[in-house]
Design a protein around this motif. Structure first.
Motif, short mmCIF file in Angstrom:
data_model
loop_
_atom_site.label_atom_id
_atom_site.label_comp_id
_atom_site.label_asym_id
_atom_site.label_seq_id
_atom_site.Cartn_x
_atom_site.Cartn_y
_atom_site.Cartn_z
N UNK A 1 39.11 -12.11 12.12
CA UNK A 1 38.24 -10.85 11.61
C UNK A 1 37.30 -11.30 10.70
N UNK A 2 37.75 -12.06 9.66
CA UNK A 2 36.65 -12.41 8.70
C UNK A 2 35.67 -13.20 9.43
N UNK A 3 36.19 -14.45 10.23
CA UNK A 3 35.14 -15.38 10.88
C UNK A 3 34.21 -14.59 11.86
N UNK A 4 34.91 -13.57 12.30
CA UNK A 4 33.77 -12.80 13.48
C UNK A 4 32.77 -12.10 12.63
N UNK A 5 33.05 -11.49 11.34
CA UNK A 5 31.99 -10.81 10.52
C UNK A 5 31.16 -11.91 9.98
N UNK A 6 31.75 -13.01 9.54
CA UNK A 6 30.96 -14.00 8.98
C UNK A 6 29.77 -14.56 9.77
#
Length: 228
Positions: free
Chosen positions: A64-69
């Protein structure tokens, strides 16, 4: 002698519809390009993390964090930083303004759609959702320009038979004269082959009223028209 005027009005109305559709199509394409780039980048980043680590909670959080970044990075790339030309003018200024305008327009359309849905909920009505409605909703300026030009064409159409005698100014009057002829002098009516001529005689009146027909704008059926 009314045919050329009617044909010109039909052509102008057709061009108005075509221009409206083209504006909506181009705006939708630009919106899709901007949004899909972020979605694709976020999806690729999330899948890359998930393929390496499985599906437990920490991995899902990392994905999720990677997608947001990734989405934020794409948005930053599309922000079009200041780029000055030899005269000191920002070459990307117009691009940033267009992107900001499209983003604001998308938000306004979403808010209007949400308000429309909530109004149905508040009145205990089921919302009649139309396929593609959220993406084809027009901006205020586009809608006002379309309405103004359409009203002007319809006002002009209403004046086409203004110089005709009263008995020929409306389809109902013309139709009544032919019905009386058929009823009183049936043989003469048949000998004149009026059943073959009537479509051509009625056509100008029907074509003028059909200028109002815009099924993508309002729910109007032929049953509601005077000529039908």
């Amino acid at each position: 002698h009314k045919a050329p005027y009617i044909e010109e009005l039909e052509e102008h109305m057709q061009q108005l519809h075509k221009k409206r559709a083209l504006v909506v199509f181009e705006r939708r394409a630009a919106d899709n390009d901007e949004e899909m780039a972020e979605v694709q980048a976020a999806l690729d980043a999330a899948m890359s993390v998930l393929e390496r680590g499985g599906g437990n909670a920490p991995i899902i959080a990392a994905a999720t964090s990677a997608a947001q970044a990734a989405a934020a990075a794409i948005k930053q790339q599309k922000s079009c930083p200041v780029k000055l030309d030899e005269f000191g003018r920002d070459e990307n200024l117009q691009k940033r303004m267009d992107m900001a305008r499209r983003s604001d327009a998308r938000q306004r359309r979403r808010f209007r759609l949400l308000a429309k849905r909530m109004s149905y909920v508040g009145n205990d009505y089921s919302y009649p959702r139309m396929e593609g409605e959220s993406s084809t909703d027009e901006s205020d300026n586009e809608s006002e320009a379309y309405e103004s030009n359409r009203d002007l064409l319809l006002q002009t159409a209403a004046e086409v038979f203004s110089d005709a005698a009263e008995e020929y100014s409306q389809l109902s009057s013309v139709k009544e004269r032919f019905e009386r002829w058929k009823r009183l002098y049936l043989d003469g009516y048949r000998d004149a082959y009026m059943s073959l001529s009537i479509p051509s005689i009625f056509s100008p009146y029907v074509r003028l009223e059909l200028l109002k027909w815009d099924p993508l704008r309002e729910d109007v059926d032929f049953y509601d028209m005077r000529w039908y």
